[in-house]
Scaffold this motif. Structure first.
Motif, PDB file in Angstrom:
ATOM      1  N   LEU A 195      -5.881   3.602   1.726  1.00 40.40           N
ATOM      2  CA  LEU A 195      -4.749   4.314   2.329  1.00 40.40           C
ATOM      3  C   LEU A 195      -4.939   4.449   3.839  1.00 40.40           C
ATOM      4  O   LEU A 195      -3.972   4.350   4.608  1.00 40.40           O
ATOM      5  N   LEU A 196      -6.177   4.657   4.247  1.00 36.63           N
ATOM      6  CA  LEU A 196      -6.464   4.708   5.686  1.00 36.63           C
ATOM      7  C   LEU A 196      -6.138   3.346   6.313  1.00 36.63           C
ATOM      8  O   LEU A 196      -5.492   3.261   7.359  1.00 36.63           O
ATOM      9  N   LEU A 197      -6.544   2.300   5.592  1.00 37.70           N
ATOM     10  CA  LEU A 197      -6.249   0.944   6.072  1.00 37.70           C
ATOM     11  C   LEU A 197      -4.729   0.742   6.192  1.00 37.70           C
ATOM     12  O   LEU A 197      -4.235   0.203   7.182  1.00 37.70           O
ATOM     13  N   GLY A 198      -3.990   1.225   5.189  1.00 36.42           N
ATOM     14  CA  GLY A 198      -2.522   1.094   5.210  1.00 36.42           C
ATOM     15  C   GLY A 198      -1.931   1.772   6.435  1.00 36.42           C
ATOM     16  O   GLY A 198      -1.042   1.220   7.101  1.00 36.42           O
TER      17      GLY A 198
ATOM     18  N   ILE B 211       0.849  -1.203   0.000  1.00 37.07           N
ATOM     19  CA  ILE B 211       0.000   0.000   0.000  1.00 37.07           C
ATOM     20  C   ILE B 211       0.885   1.254   0.000  1.00 37.07           C
ATOM     21  O   ILE B 211       0.653   2.195  -0.763  1.00 37.07           O
ATOM     22  N   PHE B 212       1.940   1.266   0.794  1.00 36.22           N
ATOM     23  CA  PHE B 212       2.823   2.436   0.812  1.00 36.22           C
ATOM     24  C   PHE B 212       3.604   2.561  -0.502  1.00 36.22           C
ATOM     25  O   PHE B 212       3.896   3.657  -0.945  1.00 36.22           O
TER      26      PHE B 212
ATOM     27  N   SER C 269       1.108   4.119  -3.068  1.00 36.19           N
ATOM     28  CA  SER C 269       0.179   5.094  -2.478  1.00 36.19           C
ATOM     29  C   SER C 269      -0.247   6.188  -3.457  1.00 36.19           C
ATOM     30  O   SER C 269      -1.357   6.708  -3.358  1.00 36.19           O
ATOM     31  N   ALA C 270       0.615   6.519  -4.426  1.00 30.19           N
ATOM     32  CA  ALA C 270       0.257   7.591  -5.357  1.00 30.19           C
ATOM     33  C   ALA C 270      -0.924   7.179  -6.233  1.00 30.19           C
ATOM     34  O   ALA C 270      -1.661   8.033  -6.731  1.00 30.19           O
ATOM     35  N   GLU C 271      -1.115   5.887  -6.439  1.00 31.47           N
ATOM     36  CA  GLU C 271      -2.179   5.395  -7.325  1.00 31.47           C
ATOM     37  C   GLU C 271      -3.469   5.089  -6.554  1.00 31.47           C
ATOM     38  O   GLU C 271      -4.482   4.803  -7.154  1.00 31.47           O
ATOM     39  N   LEU C 272      -3.387   5.107  -5.243  1.00 31.07           N
ATOM     40  CA  LEU C 272      -4.523   4.647  -4.440  1.00 31.07           C
ATOM     41  C   LEU C 272      -5.262   5.814  -3.789  1.00 31.07           C
ATOM     42  O   LEU C 272      -4.792   6.946  -3.829  1.00 31.07           O
TER      43      LEU C 272
ATOM     44  N   THR D  36     -10.462  -4.945  -5.914  1.00 31.05           N
ATOM     45  CA  THR D  36      -9.575  -5.317  -7.015  1.00 31.05           C
ATOM     46  C   THR D  36      -8.134  -5.336  -6.511  1.00 31.05           C
ATOM     47  O   THR D  36      -7.357  -6.224  -6.826  1.00 31.05           O
ATOM     48  N   TYR D  37      -7.816  -4.325  -5.697  1.00 28.70           N
ATOM     49  CA  TYR D  37      -6.443  -4.192  -5.227  1.00 28.70           C
ATOM     50  C   TYR D  37      -6.047  -5.375  -4.352  1.00 28.70           C
ATOM     51  O   TYR D  37      -4.963  -5.937  -4.497  1.00 28.70           O
TER      52      TYR D  37
END
Lengths: 337, 485
Positions: free
Chosen positions: B232-235, B220-221, B224-227, B413-414
């Motif tokens: 991101l909150l979950l990450g 996720i990190f 991160s630019a694509e999400l 999907t991710y």
């Protein structure tokens, strides 16, 4: 203090026993999906087959049971037990398993001449590289290491690798999750591994993604076949090689075990393998073993296998090449007969 | 040598048996064994860096002896400065040289000057920030006459290199740990049993919680630019549990191991995610470092004395230095600064000492107000952790910016692209919930398995169950995050 140590030891023992339970339930080759499914198929087939080819992808993609059987007028019923990435140690275990399994009708075993070393680092930490490793194999490996001519440092390094592996396996470290997954998830039938009697063809016009990548890499390297041929030529032309007495003894014991059960056992050298495999094969030469070796790798005798026309990639034959190889193997076998 | 390695599983019982069965009669010999074992433990990673620990130990031992011999204040100050220069010099060279060289070059470039400083290919010695701070605390305490300088060289060397806490703390104060090396240790069954429980709980936090969260956090990190939004909150939330499981897990293993050898190390974590405000969080997170900075930086600067401006300066100083201690990167400095910003309103309103006792001290569950406070504090720390984890300040800002965008960022999907089933994430959430429940129940105790009063069969079932969970996750285990500091 003693109470503390007693408690810890008891807990450890209890834990050790509990951790063994999945191992008692699991089939012997559970960590190698291809072996597992192929053996399942054999169980279901009863005594349908009497000839088995064991080895790596070179066997899996190189020996066509139908073609082999056709050379023997129905006396031979072949099944290809080859599995990509299988190790020499694992294959020896599979050969012993076949010999000991009385419900099967085993007459002939052709085993790819194995290198009795552990897998490289990358494979060793994977399930495929280690699930079969037990105390017998550990003691076998240690004997091999200490009887070898390696330096003290090399011996220590190998000892520590094998010791790590046996401790990890004893406590199911890193494979416990795989064991549970195997036990508790629904297993697919794996019929695809048993199709064509275990043979998997490599077609030059393949659409399969993994195969395609290997094929492309092969086509891009114009010199690879020449290199492989030259290295094989060099090794097979060299008159003398130091002998690995320990492996010789192991192979001879395997031959004896097969003879005791009226099983014919042959070690096969397949074409286009890496240099190190052929070098090791030259180190296990004895009168007894020589009579049980089928060498299909020598470029002097089998130049076609090193030609692009019969190749799929740098280490494997295509379907056309597999036909040629299977027939060559049958011819050599007939000569021995 | 890593705690979560097979080598350590063999090393620990061997040292334990030698310590209690072979060398138990003579405390000096036991200390020599500890030094030898600790050097083996450290040298397993890279024996060349042992020279740094040995050199640092010699210097501070010698300076301590000299400080004990002189009453001349100028000479004492000089000896202290020598210690500071050498210890901080090592840190400066090995940890911060490249950062300063790059930052200075960037600064010059921003005013139109070109500078090309050679950056060095320096390998950061594992745990250098931990043992350096530990030896410095000894010399400072001797200088302040709070501690008698030791003449027992083996006790001192054992204090500096004591393997359970050598590479990632807790950063011990000489006042607490050094005297324990002078006296005969006697095996204490209850203490050893508690130590084993704490080790087990530490492994659970590291291998089961932290390493499971890491699978998601890393990807996720990285993307991160694509999400956006939820993922991101979950990450950020998963990273909060990863860093807690990783570091407090290490501390538990270290403290538990020390207990097996008859030592008491200071507590390093006290259930920080149950904090009701940031001040409480910092009293419960990495306690040994926070109190080190409080004793040796904050109070000498004036602490909470003086005017508001002075107090502000001191708070900022301690948080920024604390951030910088973690690594030579602007992200850590911003992380420290952000925490200072969280803390300052409380300091100005004088509410920073409102929550000294653990939450719900007298009741089983927290009140609605307390739940709200805990959640707010947790979310604030999660936001700050983004800076701690991101590779650069720019990446952290993009991460936070995207976190507030609407949508789930193609969450399903991710997750599928990670080749993990939805059940895997539910499993990780379940494990985190288990951690929270156990730690909530045990919040008045030192660790998650302390003093459990269940019948033995039930206790043993828990031990075996936890060990199986650890084994189940062992394959994905990785190095401890705090080793890099």
């Amino acid at each position: 203090m003693k109470k503390f140590i007693r408690k810890i030891l008891f807990l450890l023992l209890l834990f050790f026993v509990i951790i063994q339970i999945p191992k008692w339930v699991l089939p012997p080759f559970w960590g190698n999906e291809i072996y597992d499914k192929k053996l399942n198929h054999l169980k279901e087939s009863g005594q349908k087959y009497n000839t088995f080819f064991i080895g790596t992808s070179r066997v899996n993609n190189g020996i066509i049971p139908k073609t082999f059987d056709a050379e023997f007028n129905g006396n031979i019923k072949t099944f290809n037990l080859g599995a990509p990435g299988s190790s020499g140690l694992e294959n020896i275990e599979l050969a012993k398993y076949l010999m000991e399994h009385k419900t099967l009708n085993v007459k002939n075993i052709f085993i790819e001449l194995p290198s009795l070393e552990l897998h490289g680092d990358e494979n060793r930490v994977s399930l495929r590289g280690r699930y079969y490793y037990d105390l017998n194999m550990y003691s076998f490996s240690l004997k091999k290491i200490f009887k070898s001519s390696k330096t003290f440092k090399e011996k220590y390094q190998l000892w520590s690798e094998h010791t790590r592996l046996i401790i990890e396996n004893a406590f199911s470290i890193s494979i416990f999750d795989d064991m549970l997954k195997y036990l508790f998830s629904s297993q697919s039938s794996g019929q695809q591994f048993a199709n064509n009697k275990g043979y998997r063809a490599l077609y030059i016009n393949t659409k399969k993604e993994n195969d395609l990548a290997r094929r492309k890499a092969f086509l891009a390297d114009k010199t690879i076949l020449t290199k492989r041929r030259k290295s094989a030529e060099r090794i097979f032309n060299q008159a003398k090689y130091p002998k690995d007495e320990f492996v010789i003894k192991t192979f001879e014991q395997l031959i004896d075990k097969a003879e005791e059960q009226n099983i014919r056992l042959y070690f096969v050298l397949y074409p286009k393998a890496a240099e190190a495999i052929y070098e090791k094969s030259r180190q296990v030469s004895s009168k007894k073993i020589k009579a049980h070796v089928i060498n299909l790798a020598s470029p002097k005798k089998y130049d076609d296998f090193y030609k692009k026309e019969y190749s799929f990639d740098r280490a494997h034959l295509n379907h056309k090449g597999a036909k040629l190889l299977t027939k060559a193997c049958a011819r050599e076998f007939k000569k021995i007969k | 040598m890593l705690f979560n390695s097979l080598e350590f599983c063999l090393f620990l019982p061997i040292v334990f048996l030698l310590y209690w069965f072979v060398f138990q009669k003579d405390v000096k010999i036991q200390n020599i064994l500890i030094v030898a074992a600790s050097y083996l433990f450290y040298g397993w990673w890279d024996w060349r860096f042992l020279s740094l620990i040995i050199f640092s130990s010699f210097i501070d031992y010698g300076l301590g002896v000299q400080l004990g011999k002189t009453e001349n204040q100028r000479r004492r100050k000089l000896l202290l400065w020598i210690s500071m220069l050498i210890n901080l010099g090592f840190l400066g060279v090995f940890k911060y040289y490249n950062f300063f060289a790059d930052s200075f070059a960037d600064l010059l470039q921003s005013v139109g000057m070109n500078a090309d400083f050679a950056t060095l290919n320096i390998l950061l010695p594992v745990g250098i920030s931990f043992y350096t701070f530990q030896t410095m605390s000894y010399t400072i305490d001797v200088y302040r006459r709070k501690l008698e300088p030791t003449k027992d060289i083996f006790a001192f060397f054992a204090f500096v290199s004591f393997f359970p806490q050598l590479v990632a703390g807790p950063i011990e104060r000489a006042k607490n740990l050094l005297p324990q090396f002078y006296t005969q240790r006697h095996f204490d069954h209850d203490k050893a049993v508690d130590g084993m429980r704490q080790i087990l709980w530490g492994f659970f936090k590291k291998i089961v919680i932290a390493d499971s969260c890491a699978v998601y956090v890393n990807v996720i990190f990285a993307d991160s630019a694509e999400l956006s939004g939820g993922i991101l909150l979950l990450g950020a939330i998963l990273f909060a549990f990863q860093i807690y499981g990783d570091f407090s897990g290490y501390s538990d293993i270290a403290i538990g191991t020390a207990r097996l050898f008859g030592f008491n190390l200071m507590r390093n974590f006290a259930y920080p995610y149950f904090s009701r405000d940031i001040a409480e969080f910092w009293r419960r997170w990495h306690i040994s470092l926070s109190s080190w900075f409080k004793d040796y930086v904050y109070i000498p600067l004036g602490g909470s004395r003086g005017g508001k401006l002075m107090q502000l300066r001191n708070v900022f100083a301690i948080f920024l230095i604390s951030g910088f201690w973690h690594g030579a990167n602007w992200t850590f400095i911003v992380w420290g600064g952000l925490n200072a910003l969280y803390f300052i309103p409380q300091m100005l309103l004088k509410t920073n000492r409102n929550n000294l006792a653990i939450v719900a001290q007298e009741s089983a569950l927290p009140s609605i107000k307390e739940i709200f406070q805990i959640l707010i504090t947790f979310l604030l720390t999660c936001l700050a952790w983004v800076f701690f984890r991101a590779p650069s300040v720019k990446d952290a800002l993009i991460y936070i910016g995207n976190m507030f965008t609407v949508g789930d960022g193609g969450f399903q999907t991710y997750i599928r692209t990670l080749k993990l089933s939805g059940n895997h994430l539910i499993g990780v959430a379940g494990l985190i919930l288990l951690l929270i429940i156990v730690e909530w129940i045990q919040r008045r105790k030192e660790h998650g398995l302390e003093d459990i009063k269940w019948p033995q069969p039930l206790r043993w079932t828990v031990y075996i169950g936890l060990t199986m969970l650890i084994l189940y996750h062992f394959g994905d285990s990785s190095q401890f995050i705090y080793f890099q500091f």
